[in-house]
Design a protein around this motif. Structure first.
Motif, mmCIF file in Angstrom:
data_model
loop_
_atom_site.group_PDB
_atom_site.id
_atom_site.type_symbol
_atom_site.label_atom_id
_atom_site.label_comp_id
_atom_site.label_asym_id
_atom_site.label_seq_id
_atom_site.Cartn_x
_atom_site.Cartn_y
_atom_site.Cartn_z
ATOM 1 N N ALA A 146 0.814 -1.220 0.000
ATOM 2 C CA ALA A 146 0.000 0.000 0.000
ATOM 3 C C ALA A 146 0.846 1.267 0.000
ATOM 4 O O ALA A 146 0.357 2.337 -0.380
ATOM 5 C CB ALA A 146 -0.946 -0.006 1.193
ATOM 6 N N GLN A 147 2.091 1.172 0.403
ATOM 7 C CA GLN A 147 2.978 2.342 0.401
ATOM 8 C C GLN A 147 3.355 2.762 -1.028
ATOM 9 O O GLN A 147 3.758 3.887 -1.258
ATOM 10 C CB GLN A 147 4.245 2.053 1.192
ATOM 11 N N LYS A 158 1.924 3.829 -3.879
ATOM 12 C CA LYS A 158 0.675 4.341 -4.457
ATOM 13 C C LYS A 158 0.857 5.674 -5.181
ATOM 14 O O LYS A 158 -0.063 6.459 -5.296
ATOM 15 C CB LYS A 158 -0.371 4.494 -3.356
ATOM 16 N N ASP A 176 -3.694 1.377 -3.398
ATOM 17 C CA ASP A 176 -3.563 1.089 -1.955
ATOM 18 C C ASP A 176 -4.699 0.208 -1.439
ATOM 19 O O ASP A 176 -5.103 0.310 -0.295
ATOM 20 C CB ASP A 176 -3.461 2.387 -1.157
#
Length: 135
Positions: free
Chosen positions: A14-15, A17, A52
């Protein structure tokens, strides 16, 4: 794809993005689509919005071609630990209240008036015309 592929935690994926670093999750697999952002037929924004979160439903809903699915292979970077993916909220439509029985009878009255009122107006118009010619 190698059988010893790396397993990523959802938070780690998710980092990624951003336009210069974009990873997506589709069917438990992680793809680095950064080099594909400019080429994506739907535009880069579609991929950035899916970055994300789990994009499996979005990907399947679009109905990608077999060649598009094959193209994904070159962007594959590993798997995601599916137990770390947050649950997506399920949206339910509010239940519609059932109409009380009184509304059904008033519905009948409305329909009856819709039929009779034009007939009454038409009758009144003929009566006016008839009596106005007599005088």
């Amino acid at each position: 794809m190698a059988s010893d592929s790396k397993v990523y935690h959802f938070d780690e994926v998710a980092q990624h993005k951003y336009k210069k670093d974009c990873w997506i999750i589709v069917s438990g697999k992680v793809y680095d689509v950064t080099p594909f952002l400019e080429e994506h037929p739907g535009g880069d924004e579609v991929l950035l919005l899916a970055a994300d979160r789990d994009a499996t439903d979005d990907f399947n809903d679009v109905g990608h071609s077999d060649s598009a699915k094959e193209m994904m292979e070159k962007y594959y970077v590993g798997e995601v630990d599916t137990s770390t993916i947050p649950e997506q909220p399920s949206y339910k439509l509010p239940a519609q209240a059932t109409a009380p029985q009184a509304d059904q009878s008033s519905g009948f009255v409305v329909k009856l008036l819709q039929f009779l009122l034009p007939l009454l107006i038409l009758g009144a118009a003929f009566a006016l015309q008839y009596y106005s010619k007599k005088k």
